[in-house]
Enzyme design. Structure first.
Site: not given
Length: 324
Positions: A5, A91
């Site tokens: 990613d 997150e």
């Protein structure tokens, strides 16, 4: 499938070299918050596409109105071809409670699902355990945990980010390294392991089925014959393939229902929500909200002490899902 990613901080990327190294999946940061768009998302997309890599996009979720954030993400990636589920990167708490964070994830996901997109949630093991509740744990999971061969989590997952400091040919600096199952792909099925006891994903599914079908399943996290039978019953009502697997299509149908869309003859078409309404009020289940369904809804509303207008709004949804 090996994956990476990436975002603009990676600099230039030689995607042909990336593919030759064995990488199959590339997730690209598209957006963050309400207005930020990653400056390289389109160049990365074009490069990965030309190299024949499987592509997905992710959005970094902040503490804004989640529907507005989802709209920003959707508008940014519209018109691009996706091979992988859209990932919601959550997150950081940003001063929010568990319920607030989970509600934001749920609303973001529901917006995309109602637009016809597949979604998954990306987060870290501890964040998943400490800051997300059961309302989002039916969504496919891409989990991050470093220095371990397997994430320390009692849940099924479709992606595992095992390093944030990997080396990949074609990328000059360090890179995030991932391992993905077929479940990360658009239309991919998230297979539940029936031998895995106490799975939070299965518990969430059982809770959803109890709300939807009023089945009274034991919420034990184990997919036994009663849970499988309930999944099949729900799939039959939704007009889906009856295989007893809580895959993307089945989960998406449930998510559309839980989004509680305003439904009626004169309103936008929501097939799965309409099928559920028809099932509950005793109408013919065909997914089309016609005059016959309206009459059945009005009669049901009258029996429940509601305004009998034949339109399924918030009060009727509350009766359908929360009380009956």
């Amino acid at each position: 499938m090996k994956g990476i990613d990436i975002y603009s901080g990676q600099g230039s990327v030689d995607f042909n070299a990336v593919k030759e190294s064995g990488v199959e999946v590339v997730y690209i940061k598209a957006t963050e918050g309400l207005t930020y768009t990653d400056s390289t998302y389109k160049d990365f997309y074009d490069g990965a596409k030309n190299a024949g890599l499987k592509i997905g996009f992710y959005h970094y979720l902040r503490a804004n109105d989640p529907t507005s954030e989802a709209e920003h993400f959707f508008n940014t990636i519209s018109g691009l071809s996706l091979d992988c589920k859209c990932a919601i990167d959550v997150e950081v708490t940003l001063g929010q409670s568990i319920d607030q964070i989970s509600s934001n994830v749920r609303k973001f996901a529901d917006y995309l699902i109602n637009k016809g997109l597949d979604v998954c949630v990306y987060t870290y093991t501890n964040f998943y355990k400490d800051n997300l509740n059961s309302t989002v744990k039916d969504l496919p999971l891409w989990i991050a945990e470093y220095g371990v061969s397997k994430p320390n989590i009692d849940a099924s997952y479709v992606g595992f980010q095992y390093s944030d400091s990997g080396s990949v040919n074609g990328i000059s600096g360090s890179a995030d390294l991932d391992e993905f199952s077929e479940g990360i792909l658009v239309g991919g099925t998230v297979v539940i392991d029936p031998g895995q006891g106490g799975d939070d994903n299965i518990k969430a599914i059982q809770q959803d089925l109890n709300i939807l079908l009023k089945r009274g399943l034991e919420v034990d996290g184990i997919e036994g014959p009663e849970t499988e039978a309930a999944i099949k019953d729900f799939q039959s009502i939704m007009g889906l393939t009856v295989d007893g697997i809580w895959g993307t299509n089945t989960s998406g149908a449930a998510q559309q229902i839980f989004s509680r869309p305003l439904d009626g003859v004169a309103y936008p078409h929501y097939e799965y929500a309409t099928r559920y309404i028809q099932y509950r009020v005793g109408a013919s289940v065909d997914g089309t909200f016609g005059s016959g369904t309206k009459a059945k809804v009005a009669a049901w509303q009258s029996n429940q002490g509601l305004m009998a207008d034949g339109v399924v709004g918030s009060a009727t949804w509350s009766k359908l899902l929360d009380e009956n």
